[in-house]
Design an enzyme around this catalytic site. Structure first.
Site, PDB file in Angstrom:
ATOM      1  N   GLU A 211      -7.421  -5.102   6.852  1.00  0.00           N
ATOM      2  CA  GLU A 211      -8.574  -4.729   7.673  1.00  0.00           C
ATOM      3  C   GLU A 211      -8.860  -3.225   7.656  1.00  0.00           C
ATOM      4  O   GLU A 211     -10.016  -2.805   7.737  1.00  0.00           O
ATOM      5  CB  GLU A 211      -8.358  -5.206   9.120  1.00  0.00           C
ATOM      6  CG  GLU A 211      -8.420  -6.703   9.310  1.00  0.00           C
ATOM      7  CD  GLU A 211      -7.144  -7.404   8.881  1.00  0.00           C
ATOM      8  OE1 GLU A 211      -6.108  -6.728   8.698  1.00  0.00           O
ATOM      9  OE2 GLU A 211      -7.173  -8.646   8.716  1.00  0.00           O
TER      10      GLU A 211
ATOM     11  N   PHE B  98      -8.626  -8.367  14.914  1.00  0.00           N
ATOM     12  CA  PHE B  98      -8.154  -7.546  13.792  1.00  0.00           C
ATOM     13  C   PHE B  98      -8.939  -6.244  13.699  1.00  0.00           C
ATOM     14  O   PHE B  98      -8.382  -5.192  13.372  1.00  0.00           O
ATOM     15  CB  PHE B  98      -8.261  -8.320  12.488  1.00  0.00           C
ATOM     16  CG  PHE B  98      -7.463  -9.596  12.474  1.00  0.00           C
ATOM     17  CD1 PHE B  98      -6.370  -9.767  13.304  1.00  0.00           C
ATOM     18  CD2 PHE B  98      -7.809 -10.639  11.624  1.00  0.00           C
ATOM     19  CE1 PHE B  98      -5.636 -10.942  13.289  1.00  0.00           C
ATOM     20  CE2 PHE B  98      -7.073 -11.816  11.596  1.00  0.00           C
ATOM     21  CZ  PHE B  98      -5.994 -11.976  12.436  1.00  0.00           C
TER      22      PHE B  98
ATOM     23  N   ARG C  52     -19.723 -18.261  15.344  1.00  0.00           N
ATOM     24  CA  ARG C  52     -19.893 -18.780  13.997  1.00  0.00           C
ATOM     25  C   ARG C  52     -19.734 -20.305  13.987  1.00  0.00           C
ATOM     26  O   ARG C  52     -19.439 -20.918  15.001  1.00  0.00           O
ATOM     27  CB  ARG C  52     -18.900 -18.106  13.051  1.00  0.00           C
ATOM     28  CG  ARG C  52     -17.440 -18.139  13.467  1.00  0.00           C
ATOM     29  CD  ARG C  52     -16.724 -19.417  13.125  1.00  0.00           C
ATOM     30  NE  ARG C  52     -16.852 -19.701  11.703  1.00  0.00           N
ATOM     31  CZ  ARG C  52     -16.945 -20.901  11.179  1.00  0.00           C
ATOM     32  NH1 ARG C  52     -16.912 -21.959  11.962  1.00  0.00           N
ATOM     33  NH2 ARG C  52     -17.051 -21.091   9.878  1.00  0.00           N
TER      34      ARG C  52
END
Length: 341
Positions: free
Chosen positions: A85, A110, A193
């Site tokens: 990340e 993250f 999502r």
């Protein structure tokens, strides 16, 4: 098609035969509720048809952030960074310096926990045009504290130059994507999502960056909500009609910068209990932002309450159970409002 010099191969993600549906990406929609599949991915892929400067990056999670839709449509503009990340954010910063509009996607935990310093120094301090879209905000997965981003807004609110958006549903996400591109500067989106509920289209709602909007009016209670909690607030308002309680819902999709004028105006309308509802810890999120705003401006409603997640590490389990346990289900929220009234 000419291949970008920055192109990286799109490789399968995860292990075994590939990604599978699990509790990680459980739908937030109630049974029978209208939904739309991957609104972020489809909106970005569509916009990129006329914006060759848009690129997408993922840290091994394109399937779980809906960026795979963009990757399939524009493979020459998709970069698979692997499970790194900090590299993801640094690469996005570099692409922005070269004139691209990079969308960096990963999970919210993250980005907030692992990559904070890189977002701060490589992106925000330089005010670069990087868009960070992060799935699993708040309590939207049952996988426990390692994946539940219950404090991401608190972490990012203090970062200068960073715009923070918490979209309610698929209808809003489709409008948020072009607004993010039109905005010059870094943006953090708390992304829903998969099969995302459709709610706000029934109210004729239009997203405007930096603007809070009244979805429904009411004389007894004002719920100031953001993200999926606006959907919950609207459901609570309907449920309390049976008790002859009139509930207004003010949707605040842009948490930073906050639409102070609208919040002060609505909270200042006399006689209404003010309740802030968010899919986030009660520490450092929208609730404390609104409370501070009201206090600084001398606006004192008859009562002020928060609906949010507790200041603790949450359990793992099925989302409906967790939402009820931690007070952000429609039923739990309605019970608390009845107690407060």
């Amino acid at each position: 098609m000419r291949r970008s010099k920055y192109e990286r191969p799109v490789r399968p993600e995860g292990t075994g035969a590939g990604p599978k549906t699990s509790a990680m990406i459980a739908s937030l929609a109630a049974p029978g509720q209208r939904t739309k599949s991957a609104p972020f991915g489809h909106a970005l892929a569509s916009l990129a048809q006329t914006r060759p400067d848009i690129v997408g990056l993922s840290a091994d999670l394109s399937k779980y952030t809906d960026l795979h839709i963009f990757a399939q449509a524009h493979p020459d503009r998709f970069y698979q960074m692997g499970m790194a990340e900090q590299l993801l954010m640094s690469a996005a910063a570099g692409l922005a310096r070269e004139g691209f509009v990079p969308f960096a996607t990963t999970y919210a935990v993250f980005a907030a926990r692992r990559a904070y310093d890189f977002i701060c120094l490589a992106i925000a301090e330089e005010n670069l045009n990087v868009k960070i879209a992060c799935a699993l905000p708040g309590l939207t997965t049952g996988y426990g504290p390692s994946h539940q981003a219950t404090e991401d807004v608190a972490i990012f609110r203090g970062m200068p130059n960073l715009t923070i958006i918490d979209a309610c549903d698929a209808h809003e996400i489709e409008q948020v994507v072009p607004a993010m591109v039109a905005h010059q500067g870094p943006v953090y989106l708390r992304l829903l999502r998969g099969n995302v509920p459709l709610v706000l289209d029934e109210y004729g709602y239009t997203f405007e960056l930096g603007k809070a909007k009244t979805i429904r009016d009411g004389r007894d209670v004002l719920i100031i909500s953001t993200g999926l909690m606006t959907m919950r607030a609207l459901e609570v308002a309907q449920a309390l009609e049976e008790d002859r309680v009139d509930v207004a819902v003010l949707h605040v999709p842009t948490i930073k910068p906050l639409d102070e004028a609208t919040i002060l105006r609505e909270a200042g309308r006399g006689g209404r209990l003010v309740v802030v509802a968010e899919n986030h810890s009660v520490i450092g999120g929208l609730g404390e932002a609104v409370a501070g705003l009201l206090l600084r401006n001398g606006t004192v409603p008859p009562g002020f309450r928060q609906v949010g997640l507790p200041d603790e590490f949450l359990d793992a389990g099925a989302l409906p159970t967790l939402h009820d346990r931690y007070g952000i289900s429609t039923e739990a929220m309605a019970r608390r409002l009845r107690e407060w009234l």
